[in-house]
Design a protein around this motif. Structure first.
Motif, short mmCIF file in Angstrom:
data_model
loop_
_atom_site.label_atom_id
_atom_site.label_comp_id
_atom_site.label_asym_id
_atom_site.label_seq_id
_atom_site.Cartn_x
_atom_site.Cartn_y
_atom_site.Cartn_z
N LEU A 52 0.85 -1.20 0.00
CA LEU A 52 0.00 0.00 0.00
C LEU A 52 0.87 1.24 0.00
CD1 LEU A 52 -2.68 -1.03 2.64
CD2 LEU A 52 -2.99 -0.88 0.17
N PRO A 53 0.38 2.33 -0.57
CA PRO A 53 1.15 3.57 -0.50
C PRO A 53 1.41 3.97 0.95
CG PRO A 53 -0.69 3.78 -2.04
CD PRO A 53 -0.86 2.48 -1.32
N GLN A 54 2.52 4.64 1.17
CA GLN A 54 2.89 5.05 2.52
C GLN A 54 1.77 5.89 3.15
OE1 GLN A 54 6.63 7.03 2.72
NE2 GLN A 54 6.63 7.09 4.94
N GLY A 55 1.48 5.62 4.40
CA GLY A 55 0.47 6.36 5.13
C GLY A 55 -0.89 5.69 5.16
N PHE A 56 -1.07 4.62 4.41
CA PHE A 56 -2.34 3.90 4.40
C PHE A 56 -2.16 2.54 5.04
CE2 PHE A 56 -2.61 6.89 0.89
CZ PHE A 56 -3.80 7.51 1.18
N ASP A 57 -3.21 2.08 5.75
CA ASP A 57 -3.09 0.80 6.43
C ASP A 57 -3.97 -0.31 5.87
OD1 ASP A 57 -5.60 1.51 7.89
OD2 ASP A 57 -4.24 2.82 8.98
N THR A 58 -4.93 0.05 5.02
CA THR A 58 -5.77 -0.97 4.38
C THR A 58 -6.54 -0.33 3.23
OG1 THR A 58 -7.29 -2.82 4.81
CG2 THR A 58 -7.84 -0.69 5.82
N TYR A 59 -7.39 -1.12 2.60
CA TYR A 59 -8.28 -0.58 1.58
C TYR A 59 -9.63 -1.27 1.67
CZ TYR A 59 -7.68 -4.73 -1.39
OH TYR A 59 -7.69 -6.00 -1.88
N PHE A 60 -10.64 -0.65 1.08
CA PHE A 60 -11.99 -1.19 1.08
C PHE A 60 -12.56 -1.12 -0.33
CE2 PHE A 60 -11.61 0.86 5.28
CZ PHE A 60 -11.80 -0.25 6.09
N GLN A 61 -13.38 -2.11 -0.69
CA GLN A 61 -14.15 -2.02 -1.93
C GLN A 61 -15.22 -0.97 -1.68
OE1 GLN A 61 -15.44 -5.78 -3.40
NE2 GLN A 61 -16.67 -4.87 -5.03
N ILE A 62 -15.42 -0.07 -2.61
CA ILE A 62 -16.27 1.10 -2.39
C ILE A 62 -17.73 0.74 -2.09
CG2 ILE A 62 -16.97 1.61 -4.77
CD1 ILE A 62 -16.15 4.56 -4.15
N THR A 63 -18.19 -0.42 -2.56
CA THR A 63 -19.60 -0.80 -2.37
C THR A 63 -19.85 -1.61 -1.11
OG1 THR A 63 -19.27 -2.77 -3.72
CG2 THR A 63 -20.09 -0.78 -4.84
N LYS A 64 -18.82 -1.86 -0.33
CA LYS A 64 -19.01 -2.70 0.86
C LYS A 64 -18.94 -1.88 2.14
CE LYS A 64 -18.10 -6.87 -1.48
NZ LYS A 64 -17.90 -8.24 -1.36
N GLU A 65 -17.86 -1.96 2.87
CA GLU A 65 -17.75 -1.28 4.16
C GLU A 65 -18.03 0.22 4.09
OE1 GLU A 65 -15.49 -3.41 2.97
OE2 GLU A 65 -14.99 -4.89 4.51
N PRO A 66 -17.54 0.93 3.07
CA PRO A 66 -17.85 2.36 3.01
C PRO A 66 -19.35 2.67 2.95
CG PRO A 66 -15.97 1.89 1.64
CD PRO A 66 -16.54 0.56 2.06
N ARG A 67 -20.13 1.79 2.36
CA ARG A 67 -21.58 2.00 2.32
C ARG A 67 -22.12 2.03 3.75
NH1 ARG A 67 -24.53 4.32 -1.21
NH2 ARG A 67 -23.29 3.35 -2.81
N GLN A 68 -21.63 1.14 4.60
CA GLN A 68 -22.04 1.13 6.00
C GLN A 68 -21.48 2.34 6.74
OE1 GLN A 68 -20.49 -2.68 7.18
NE2 GLN A 68 -22.33 -3.78 6.54
N MET A 69 -20.24 2.70 6.44
CA MET A 69 -19.62 3.87 7.08
C MET A 69 -20.39 5.15 6.78
SD MET A 69 -15.59 3.35 6.32
CE MET A 69 -14.71 1.87 6.75
N ALA A 70 -20.92 5.25 5.56
CA ALA A 70 -21.64 6.46 5.15
C ALA A 70 -22.91 6.66 5.96
CB ALA A 70 -21.97 6.40 3.66
N GLN A 71 -23.41 5.60 6.57
CA GLN A 71 -24.59 5.70 7.43
C GLN A 71 -24.23 6.22 8.82
OE1 GLN A 71 -27.57 5.27 6.06
NE2 GLN A 71 -26.47 4.78 4.17
#
Length: 98
Positions: A52-71
């Protein structure tokens, strides 16, 4: 520019062709407990979890966890780092809708 993750922003980014978010999680000890901040950066291509690029610790598929986070997640601030072009396009679209 950083802005709060919302379902509207998530839909916009999906329509712009983004498929993933690089993620950085920060936890701070506060007088009232812990404060959690998640900063997301949209990307088109799937990141390699092993490099991963420096400064990032993971990634998410945009339609999965971020959909829950947006709530919304209790006691967690979730922001998205937008490019200048995406910010301008998003603001123009919001002006037409609102």
């Amino acid at each position: 520019m950083q802005t709060t993750l919302t379902p509207t922003l998530l839909d916009f980014l999906t329509h712009q062709g983004y498929k993933y978010f690089l993620s950085k999680t920060m936890v701070a000890d506060t007088p009232n407990g812990f404060s959690v901040k998640i900063m997301l950066t949209p990307v088109v291509n799937r990141p390699d979890i092993r490099s991963l690029p420096q400064g990032f610790d993971t990634y998410f598929q945009i339609t999965k966890e971020p959909r829950q986070m947006a709530q919304g997640i209790d006691d967690t601030e979730i922001t998205v780092r937008l490019s200048e072009d995406d910010r301008n396009t998003f603001e123009k679209l919001n002006l037409r809708v609102g």
